[in-house]
Write a protein that holds these residues in place. Structure first.
Motif, PDB file in Angstrom:
ATOM      1  N   SER A   1     104.387 -25.773  59.102  1.00  0.00           N
ATOM      2  CA  SER A   1     103.737 -24.867  58.149  1.00  0.00           C
ATOM      3  C   SER A   1     103.142 -25.528  56.920  1.00  0.00           C
ATOM      4  CB  SER A   1     104.516 -23.630  57.448  1.00  0.00           C
ATOM      5  OG  SER A   1     105.754 -24.092  56.821  1.00  0.00           O
ATOM      6  N   GLY A   2     102.340 -24.891  55.949  1.00  0.00           N
ATOM      7  CA  GLY A   2     101.735 -25.285  54.779  1.00  0.00           C
ATOM      8  C   GLY A   2     101.465 -24.342  53.853  1.00  0.00           C
ATOM      9  N   GLU A   3     101.908 -24.519  52.827  1.00  0.00           N
ATOM     10  CA  GLU A   3     101.761 -23.451  51.704  1.00  0.00           C
ATOM     11  C   GLU A   3     101.564 -24.222  50.290  1.00  0.00           C
ATOM     12  OE1 GLU A   3     104.506 -19.885  49.526  1.00  0.00           O
ATOM     13  OE2 GLU A   3     105.263 -20.745  51.197  1.00  0.00           O
ATOM     14  N   SER A   4     100.400 -23.473  49.677  1.00  0.00           N
ATOM     15  CA  SER A   4     100.085 -24.025  48.335  1.00  0.00           C
ATOM     16  C   SER A   4      99.569 -22.755  47.792  1.00  0.00           C
ATOM     17  CB  SER A   4      99.415 -25.049  48.186  1.00  0.00           C
ATOM     18  OG  SER A   4      97.825 -25.032  48.628  1.00  0.00           O
ATOM     19  N   MET A   5      99.202 -22.880  46.451  1.00  0.00           N
ATOM     20  CA  MET A   5      98.795 -21.398  45.947  1.00  0.00           C
ATOM     21  C   MET A   5      97.377 -20.839  46.460  1.00  0.00           C
ATOM     22  SD  MET A   5      98.422 -20.613  41.823  1.00  0.00           S
ATOM     23  CE  MET A   5      97.239 -21.948  41.395  1.00  0.00           C
ATOM     24  N   GLY A   6      97.451 -19.751  47.118  1.00  0.00           N
ATOM     25  CA  GLY A   6      96.344 -19.339  47.685  1.00  0.00           C
ATOM     26  C   GLY A   6      96.062 -19.851  49.373  1.00  0.00           C
ATOM     27  N   PHE A   7      96.840 -20.690  49.751  1.00  0.00           N
ATOM     28  CA  PHE A   7      96.754 -21.153  51.061  1.00  0.00           C
ATOM     29  C   PHE A   7      97.968 -20.744  51.940  1.00  0.00           C
ATOM     30  CE2 PHE A   7      93.390 -23.237  48.786  1.00  0.00           C
ATOM     31  CZ  PHE A   7      92.280 -23.096  49.716  1.00  0.00           C
ATOM     32  N   ARG A   8      98.010 -20.261  53.225  1.00  0.00           N
ATOM     33  CA  ARG A   8      99.137 -20.267  53.967  1.00  0.00           C
ATOM     34  C   ARG A   8      98.592 -20.601  55.486  1.00  0.00           C
ATOM     35  NH1 ARG A   8     103.439 -17.011  51.725  1.00  0.00           N
ATOM     36  NH2 ARG A   8     104.549 -18.001  53.513  1.00  0.00           N
ATOM     37  N   ASN A   9      99.327 -21.628  55.951  1.00  0.00           N
ATOM     38  CA  ASN A   9      98.744 -22.204  57.232  1.00  0.00           C
ATOM     39  C   ASN A   9      99.944 -22.588  58.159  1.00  0.00           C
ATOM     40  OD1 ASN A   9      96.164 -22.693  55.796  1.00  0.00           O
ATOM     41  ND2 ASN A   9      97.216 -24.372  54.838  1.00  0.00           N
ATOM     42  N   VAL A  10      99.585 -22.602  59.609  1.00  0.00           N
ATOM     43  CA  VAL A  10     100.660 -23.125  60.501  1.00  0.00           C
ATOM     44  C   VAL A  10     100.007 -23.717  61.649  1.00  0.00           C
ATOM     45  CG1 VAL A  10     100.910 -21.036  61.662  1.00  0.00           C
ATOM     46  CG2 VAL A  10     103.225 -22.363  61.390  1.00  0.00           C
ATOM     47  N   ILE A  11     100.542 -24.632  62.360  1.00  0.00           N
ATOM     48  CA  ILE A  11     100.335 -25.125  63.532  1.00  0.00           C
ATOM     49  C   ILE A  11     101.485 -25.124  64.498  1.00  0.00           C
ATOM     50  CG2 ILE A  11     100.762 -27.538  62.683  1.00  0.00           C
ATOM     51  CD1 ILE A  11      98.708 -28.447  65.001  1.00  0.00           C
TER      52      ILE A  11
ATOM     53  N   ARG B   1     101.242 -27.349  77.357  1.00  0.00           N
ATOM     54  CA  ARG B   1      99.814 -27.693  76.700  1.00  0.00           C
ATOM     55  C   ARG B   1      99.313 -26.663  76.082  1.00  0.00           C
ATOM     56  NH1 ARG B   1      98.541 -32.822  78.355  1.00  0.00           N
ATOM     57  NH2 ARG B   1      96.312 -32.641  77.715  1.00  0.00           N
ATOM     58  N   LEU B   2      99.989 -25.751  75.165  1.00  0.00           N
ATOM     59  CA  LEU B   2      99.505 -24.856  74.313  1.00  0.00           C
ATOM     60  C   LEU B   2      99.640 -24.881  72.963  1.00  0.00           C
ATOM     61  CD1 LEU B   2      98.579 -21.751  74.136  1.00  0.00           C
ATOM     62  CD2 LEU B   2     100.820 -21.300  74.263  1.00  0.00           C
ATOM     63  N   THR B   3      98.798 -24.632  72.123  1.00  0.00           N
ATOM     64  CA  THR B   3      98.814 -24.883  70.663  1.00  0.00           C
ATOM     65  C   THR B   3      98.139 -23.657  70.005  1.00  0.00           C
ATOM     66  OG1 THR B   3      98.660 -27.180  70.817  1.00  0.00           O
ATOM     67  CG2 THR B   3      98.148 -26.461  68.626  1.00  0.00           C
ATOM     68  N   VAL B   4      98.598 -23.218  68.897  1.00  0.00           N
ATOM     69  CA  VAL B   4      97.934 -22.238  67.877  1.00  0.00           C
ATOM     70  C   VAL B   4      98.048 -22.721  66.770  1.00  0.00           C
ATOM     71  CG1 VAL B   4      98.232 -19.883  66.961  1.00  0.00           C
ATOM     72  CG2 VAL B   4      98.827 -20.291  69.554  1.00  0.00           C
ATOM     73  N   VAL B   5      96.829 -22.468  66.052  1.00  0.00           N
ATOM     74  CA  VAL B   5      96.654 -23.038  64.550  1.00  0.00           C
ATOM     75  C   VAL B   5      96.164 -21.939  63.992  1.00  0.00           C
ATOM     76  CG1 VAL B   5      95.203 -24.871  63.019  1.00  0.00           C
ATOM     77  CG2 VAL B   5      96.108 -25.525  65.375  1.00  0.00           C
ATOM     78  N   LEU B   6      96.657 -21.607  62.887  1.00  0.00           N
ATOM     79  CA  LEU B   6      96.226 -20.447  62.138  1.00  0.00           C
ATOM     80  C   LEU B   6      96.233 -20.937  60.531  1.00  0.00           C
ATOM     81  CD1 LEU B   6      97.661 -16.890  62.021  1.00  0.00           C
ATOM     82  CD2 LEU B   6      96.260 -17.808  60.036  1.00  0.00           C
ATOM     83  N   LEU B   7      94.856 -20.786  59.964  1.00  0.00           N
ATOM     84  CA  LEU B   7      94.558 -21.576  58.364  1.00  0.00           C
ATOM     85  C   LEU B   7      94.002 -20.174  57.651  1.00  0.00           C
ATOM     86  CD1 LEU B   7      92.606 -24.825  59.553  1.00  0.00           C
ATOM     87  CD2 LEU B   7      95.136 -24.412  59.259  1.00  0.00           C
ATOM     88  N   SER B   8      94.688 -20.003  56.722  1.00  0.00           N
ATOM     89  CA  SER B   8      94.326 -18.941  55.926  1.00  0.00           C
ATOM     90  C   SER B   8      94.127 -19.257  54.268  1.00  0.00           C
ATOM     91  CB  SER B   8      95.130 -17.643  56.045  1.00  0.00           C
ATOM     92  OG  SER B   8      96.418 -18.066  55.287  1.00  0.00           O
ATOM     93  N   ASN B   9      93.222 -18.686  53.816  1.00  0.00           N
ATOM     94  CA  ASN B   9      93.018 -18.729  52.330  1.00  0.00           C
ATOM     95  C   ASN B   9      93.400 -17.478  51.513  1.00  0.00           C
ATOM     96  OD1 ASN B   9      90.812 -17.345  53.367  1.00  0.00           O
ATOM     97  ND2 ASN B   9      89.677 -17.684  51.571  1.00  0.00           N
ATOM     98  N   ARG B  10      94.850 -17.235  51.641  1.00  0.00           N
ATOM     99  CA  ARG B  10      95.502 -16.189  50.581  1.00  0.00           C
ATOM    100  C   ARG B  10      96.812 -16.523  50.820  1.00  0.00           C
ATOM    101  NH1 ARG B  10      93.566 -11.163  54.185  1.00  0.00           N
ATOM    102  NH2 ARG B  10      95.525 -10.315  53.621  1.00  0.00           N
TER     103      ARG B  10
END
Length: 351
Positions: free
Chosen positions: A305-315, A322-331
């Motif tokens: 995961s990745g979190e900073s002020m205003g962003f929450r992400n995960v891979i 052979r399956l991958t999900v990437v969700l990137l968000s600006n909130r």
């Protein structure tokens, strides 16, 4: 029966396609919170090297009403760590450094009490360094730099535990790893990542952002919800550090990164085995059995995961399928891990 085998294979293929299409149709409902005139997200689902879902939701910029798309670039925050780890592994493959080098060999500014810490331990959060966030003055208002982090750690002789004896997630450790990349390669960290990872993989819009450097193309700006209203909260006092969280990327480029994790186009088999193997056991984090080099590991699943002020992400990756999900968000909300996990599980058993 032999004559019917091709027919059965064709029918099974059609069934798999139909199942994948059904799963893809459910995605919009699962991403409903990101839709509309609100800070949004970009979602990628890749199976067997093919993007089954690649789309944006909501807005990348509320002020200009720019929509989020697969090309939108988000601050990856701690998803950056897998790239910093890859940079270290590349230098180790080339013999420029060794994973068991003492960190003070490359960063002699650290106090002698940290003499035993190795690069390998920093990669797996086993160094025991005090969190730099806890060393920051309470009244700091300007952004701190990697040099500031180094000064704070150089002045702190204490540690949480003896190196290699425990686990504690450390942003400071990855800031130091970024500095080691620079000192070992004699290149700036943005240049090393660009020349050795992003450009070779065709990640043409990914960069390690530094103030005064190149602008981020198709940039998403971060927002936080306060009293029912979205407020831009794009940068904090810790948003300028680099090796622990400074990369901007899009799901278009993350698809190229994911593809490179299956073969030797970037890292050797041995390096990938190290990165994806448990190097340090973890007992106090949910859905985490251990930490590799820039990756959390839970059973057969690799994620971060990745979190900073205003962003929450995960891979999240299921390599055996052979399956991958990437969700990137600006909130700042919602936390995306559970959503991405649920989306991935919809595709897990498609042929």
């Amino acid at each position: 029966m032999r004559r019917l085998a091709p027919l059965f294979a064709f029918l099974f293929s059609l069934a798999g396609i139909a199942q994948a299409n059904d799963a893809a149709s459910d995605v919009d409902a699962m991403m409903s919170r990101y839709q509309g005139d609100v800070p949004g997200a970009s979602l990628l689902v890749i199976k067997d090297g093919k993007p089954l879902v690649s789309r944006g939701y909501g807005l990348a910029n509320l002020e200009t009403q720019e929509a989020a798309t697969p090309a939108t670039n988000y601050r990856l925050a701690s998803v950056t760590k897998q790239f910093t780890a890859a940079a270290i592994l590349l230098l180790a493959e080339r013999g420029t450094l060794h994973l068991d080098d003492h960190v003070r060999h490359w960063i002699p500014e650290l106090p002698a009490t940290h003499e035993a810490i190795t690069i390998r331990q920093l990669l797996s959060h086993g160094g025991g360094l005090i969190d730099y966030e806890d060393l920051m003055p309470a009244n700091v208002t300007d952004q701190i730099s990697d040099a500031d982090v180094l000064r704070m750690l150089a002045a702190e002789p204490k540690s949480y535990f003896a190196p290699g004896t425990s686990y504690r997630y450390s942003n400071g450790g990855y800031v130091l790893l970024g500095l080691i990349v620079e000192r070992a390669s004699k290149q700036s960290l943005p240049d090393f990542l660009a020349r050795n990872i992003f450009q070779p993989l065709g990640m043409t819009h990914t960069l390690l952002y530094v103030r005064g450097g190149p602008n981020v193309p198709h940039r998403a700006y971060g927002y936080s919800e306060e009293n029912g209203h979205w407020t831009r909260t794009d940068q904090s006092t810790t948003s300028a550090t680099r090796g622990d969280g400074g990369i901007y990327s899009s799901i278009d480029d993350m698809a190229k990164w994911d593809a490179a994790l299956y073969d030797r186009r970037l890292l050797s088999d041995a390096s990938r085995q190290l990165a994806f193997g448990i190097q340090n056991k973890v007992s106090d984090e949910v859905d985490v059995d251990g930490y590799g080099f820039g990756w959390r590991i839970h059973g057969d699943v690799l994620w971060h995961s990745g979190e900073s002020m205003g962003f929450r992400n995960v891979i999240i990756r299921w390599p055996k399928q052979r399956l991958t999900v990437v969700l990137l968000s600006n909130r700042n909300d919602p936390e995306p891990y559970r959503t991405a996990l649920a989306i991935g599980q919809r595709f897990l058993h498609t042929p």
